[in-house]
Design a protein around this motif. Structure first.
Motif, PDB file in Angstrom:
ATOM      1  N   THR A 193       0.851  -1.181   0.000  1.00 60.25           N
ATOM      2  CA  THR A 193       0.000   0.000   0.000  1.00 60.25           C
ATOM      3  C   THR A 193       0.887   1.230   0.000  1.00 60.25           C
ATOM      4  OG1 THR A 193      -1.767  -1.160   1.179  1.00 60.25           O
ATOM      5  CG2 THR A 193      -1.813   1.250   1.241  1.00 60.25           C
ATOM      6  N   LEU A 194       0.587   2.163  -0.905  1.00 62.77           N
ATOM      7  CA  LEU A 194       1.366   3.386  -1.042  1.00 62.77           C
ATOM      8  C   LEU A 194       0.448   4.595  -0.929  1.00 62.77           C
ATOM      9  CD1 LEU A 194       3.439   2.437  -4.229  1.00 62.77           C
ATOM     10  CD2 LEU A 194       4.201   2.297  -1.858  1.00 62.77           C
TER      11      LEU A 194
ATOM     12  N   ASP B 230      -2.978  -0.717 -14.548  1.00 61.86           N
ATOM     13  CA  ASP B 230      -3.680   0.567 -14.566  1.00 61.86           C
ATOM     14  C   ASP B 230      -2.697   1.693 -14.263  1.00 61.86           C
ATOM     15  OD1 ASP B 230      -5.332   2.777 -14.311  1.00 61.86           O
ATOM     16  OD2 ASP B 230      -6.863   1.710 -13.162  1.00 61.86           O
ATOM     17  N   ASN B 231      -2.163   2.299 -15.326  1.00 60.12           N
ATOM     18  CA  ASN B 231      -1.178   3.373 -15.165  1.00 60.12           C
ATOM     19  C   ASN B 231      -1.742   4.629 -14.520  1.00 60.12           C
ATOM     20  OD1 ASN B 231       1.273   2.202 -16.154  1.00 60.12           O
ATOM     21  ND2 ASN B 231       0.404   2.292 -18.206  1.00 60.12           N
ATOM     22  N   SER B 232      -3.061   4.754 -14.449  1.00 62.18           N
ATOM     23  CA  SER B 232      -3.628   5.917 -13.776  1.00 62.18           C
ATOM     24  C   SER B 232      -3.516   5.773 -12.254  1.00 62.18           C
ATOM     25  CB  SER B 232      -5.089   6.140 -14.186  1.00 62.18           C
ATOM     26  OG  SER B 232      -5.921   5.115 -13.671  1.00 62.18           O
ATOM     27  N   VAL B 233      -3.411   4.554 -11.762  1.00 55.66           N
ATOM     28  CA  VAL B 233      -3.258   4.289 -10.319  1.00 55.66           C
ATOM     29  C   VAL B 233      -1.780   4.279  -9.938  1.00 55.66           C
ATOM     30  CG1 VAL B 233      -3.652   2.616  -8.456  1.00 55.66           C
ATOM     31  CG2 VAL B 233      -5.431   3.036 -10.176  1.00 55.66           C
ATOM     32  N   ALA B 234      -0.969   3.527 -10.680  1.00 57.03           N
ATOM     33  CA  ALA B 234       0.470   3.463 -10.412  1.00 57.03           C
ATOM     34  C   ALA B 234       1.193   3.069 -11.683  1.00 57.03           C
ATOM     35  CB  ALA B 234       0.781   2.456  -9.307  1.00 57.03           C
ATOM     36  N   THR B 235       2.352   3.699 -11.877  1.00 61.16           N
ATOM     37  CA  THR B 235       3.193   3.360 -13.020  1.00 61.16           C
ATOM     38  C   THR B 235       4.376   2.555 -12.507  1.00 61.16           C
ATOM     39  OG1 THR B 235       4.425   5.420 -12.805  1.00 61.16           O
ATOM     40  CG2 THR B 235       2.547   5.426 -14.320  1.00 61.16           C
TER      41      THR B 235
ATOM     42  N   THR C 279      -1.934  -1.061  -3.849  1.00 62.85           N
ATOM     43  CA  THR C 279      -3.091  -0.268  -3.458  1.00 62.85           C
ATOM     44  C   THR C 279      -2.593   1.129  -3.146  1.00 62.85           C
ATOM     45  OG1 THR C 279      -4.189  -2.209  -2.540  1.00 62.85           O
ATOM     46  CG2 THR C 279      -5.002  -0.052  -1.818  1.00 62.85           C
ATOM     47  N   VAL C 280      -3.212   2.129  -3.747  1.00 62.88           N
ATOM     48  CA  VAL C 280      -2.846   3.518  -3.490  1.00 62.88           C
ATOM     49  C   VAL C 280      -3.965   4.128  -2.646  1.00 62.88           C
ATOM     50  CG1 VAL C 280      -2.290   5.764  -4.474  1.00 62.88           C
ATOM     51  CG2 VAL C 280      -1.568   3.661  -5.646  1.00 62.88           C
ATOM     52  N   ASP C 281      -3.567   4.642  -1.492  1.00 63.56           N
ATOM     53  CA  ASP C 281      -4.489   5.235  -0.529  1.00 63.56           C
ATOM     54  C   ASP C 281      -4.237   6.736  -0.514  1.00 63.56           C
ATOM     55  OD1 ASP C 281      -5.948   6.018   1.706  1.00 63.56           O
ATOM     56  OD2 ASP C 281      -5.412   4.233   2.856  1.00 63.56           O
ATOM     57  N   SER C 282      -5.278   7.523  -0.706  1.00 62.90           N
ATOM     58  CA  SER C 282      -5.101   8.977  -0.788  1.00 62.90           C
ATOM     59  C   SER C 282      -4.959   9.635   0.583  1.00 62.90           C
ATOM     60  CB  SER C 282      -6.276   9.613  -1.537  1.00 62.90           C
ATOM     61  OG  SER C 282      -7.474   9.415  -0.811  1.00 62.90           O
TER      62      SER C 282
ATOM     63  N   ALA D  65       3.127   5.722  -7.176  1.00 60.07           N
ATOM     64  CA  ALA D  65       1.687   5.837  -6.962  1.00 60.07           C
ATOM     65  C   ALA D  65       1.182   7.136  -7.578  1.00 60.07           C
ATOM     66  CB  ALA D  65       1.385   5.798  -5.474  1.00 60.07           C
ATOM     67  N   LYS D  66       0.078   7.063  -8.317  1.00 66.32           N
ATOM     68  CA  LYS D  66      -0.470   8.224  -9.022  1.00 66.32           C
ATOM     69  C   LYS D  66      -1.821   8.685  -8.468  1.00 66.32           C
ATOM     70  CE  LYS D  66       2.805   8.663 -12.052  1.00 66.32           C
ATOM     71  NZ  LYS D  66       3.678   9.819 -12.024  1.00 66.32           N
ATOM     72  N   SER D  67      -2.741   7.758  -8.247  1.00 67.24           N
ATOM     73  CA  SER D  67      -4.069   8.119  -7.748  1.00 67.24           C
ATOM     74  C   SER D  67      -4.659   6.939  -6.991  1.00 67.24           C
ATOM     75  CB  SER D  67      -4.985   8.540  -8.896  1.00 67.24           C
ATOM     76  OG  SER D  67      -5.238   7.439  -9.754  1.00 67.24           O
ATOM     77  N   GLU D  68      -5.686   7.222  -6.205  1.00 75.03           N
ATOM     78  CA  GLU D  68      -6.291   6.198  -5.361  1.00 75.03           C
ATOM     79  C   GLU D  68      -6.849   5.056  -6.201  1.00 75.03           C
ATOM     80  OE1 GLU D  68      -9.352   5.940  -1.582  1.00 75.03           O
ATOM     81  OE2 GLU D  68      -9.056   7.842  -2.614  1.00 75.03           O
ATOM     82  N   GLY D  69      -6.635   3.842  -5.725  1.00 77.90           N
ATOM     83  CA  GLY D  69      -7.150   2.663  -6.407  1.00 77.90           C
ATOM     84  C   GLY D  69      -6.221   1.481  -6.223  1.00 77.90           C
ATOM     85  N   THR D  70      -6.440   0.455  -7.018  1.00 77.46           N
ATOM     86  CA  THR D  70      -5.647  -0.772  -6.961  1.00 77.46           C
ATOM     87  C   THR D  70      -5.221  -1.147  -8.373  1.00 77.46           C
ATOM     88  OG1 THR D  70      -6.864  -1.531  -5.020  1.00 77.46           O
ATOM     89  CG2 THR D  70      -5.640  -3.197  -6.232  1.00 77.46           C
ATOM     90  N   THR D  71      -3.981  -1.593  -8.500  1.00 76.58           N
ATOM     91  CA  THR D  71      -3.477  -2.057  -9.790  1.00 76.58           C
ATOM     92  C   THR D  71      -2.599  -3.278  -9.567  1.00 76.58           C
ATOM     93  OG1 THR D  71      -2.354  -1.407 -11.844  1.00 76.58           O
ATOM     94  CG2 THR D  71      -1.430  -0.552  -9.801  1.00 76.58           C
TER      95      THR D  71
END
Length: 107
Positions: A26-27, A54-59, A93-96, A69-75
């Protein structure tokens, strides 16, 4: 003169499996981490191609395994061995929410 001969055998050692660590992480947004991949058998050499589902969540760096980490979500981040095409994954998992450090005093 003296002459001789020599036979050289080259054995191709195919990768039979890949293992990515950690398996999940989790980031926070803009946080980075480095994933690691190993192959079996350990004597097989391989480099890896890393991809994010999902590059919108994490690259992820294509050849480095460095996740941002780019935006909230899971990739799902996948490592594919160049030698043998075997894969393994890590769930990111990206947590805002900001990380909060709670300090406990002695009172």
């Amino acid at each position: 003169g003296v002459y001789g001969s020599c036979t050289i055998s080259v054995t191709y050692m195919a990768v039979t499996s890949v293992s990515v660590t950690p398996k999940q992480k989790t980031l926070s947004i803009n946080e980075t981490t480095t994933l690691h991949a190993t192959v079996t058998p350990s004597c097989a050499s391989s480099s890896f191609i890393w991809t994010s589902s999902d590059n919108s969540v994490a690259t992820v760096g294509t050849y480095t395994g460095i996740v941002t980490a780019k935006s909230e979500g899971t990739t799902t981040i996948e490592a594919t061995s160049v030698n043998g095409g075997k894969t393994d994954t890590c769930t990111i998992t990206v947590d805002s929410r900001e990380k909060v450090i709670v300090k406990k005093d002695g009172h």
